[in-house]
Design an enzyme around this catalytic site. Structure first.
Site: not given
Length: 183
Positions: A45, A89
């Site tokens: 990710s 993130k």
């Protein structure tokens, strides 16, 4: 020296050393919980910022506790869907920001716009085509942020500062938004 005095001396030395070791572990615990700690980053990710394999990073916890983490910062947060899991993130938007994102980047160019509610942040992985993030589970409460990643330790070939990403809009999204604005 009597036998009692010898034993008293040994017990006193043992207690002194035990308290010293206990103080050391308390200091390590406080530093790890409130100041700085390490984390292992893995998965697709956050490509290309981090590789697929395990990378060891340092994160500082003061910014997230004082509300100083902001747009562009890479953070480690507790997953809003699985409290036992921690994810890495990038903060894309803060409370009050208007966020336009591609709903399904693998299959369409359709976009959706949300306003980040008070006390929340919008997070996304750098690899929008293989990331499970705010476009799946929505804005994340600021309290779930564990720390801001600031230094990569391992692998040694990538040793150094992480920093902020100046461009927080994915190029594919930027192109879709420009096309939508032109029509």
């Amino acid at each position: 020296m009597s036998l009692f005095q010898q034993w008293a001396f040994i017990v006193k030395e043992a207690l002194d050393k035990s308290f010293l070791v206990a103080k050391f572990f308390c200091s390590v615990h406080v530093a790890n919980t409130y100041l700085c700690s390490t984390a292992l980053v893995q998965g697709p990710s956050m490509l290309p910022t981090f590789s697929l394999t395990n990378e060891l990073v340092l994160l500082e916890r003061i910014s997230t506790r004082n509300g100083k983490a902001g747009t562009g910062d890479v953070v480690i947060l507790q997953s809003p869907e699985n409290p036992r899991k921690f994810v890495t993130k990038r903060i894309i938007g803060m409370e009050g920001d208007k966020i336009t994102y591609i709903v399904d980047p693998k299959n369409s160019d359709s976009t959706e716009t949300v306003i980040v509610p008070k006390g929340h942040v919008w997070v996304q992985g750098d690899n929008i085509y293989n990331s499970y993030d705010s476009w799946n589970f929505g804005p994340v409460p600021y309290g779930l942020l564990q720390g801001k990643v600031f230094w990569r330790i391992w692998p040694t070939s990538a040793f150094g500062s992480i920093g902020r990403r100046p461009e927080t809009v994915d190029p594919a999204l930027k192109q879709v938004l420009e096309q939508a604005n032109q029509s």
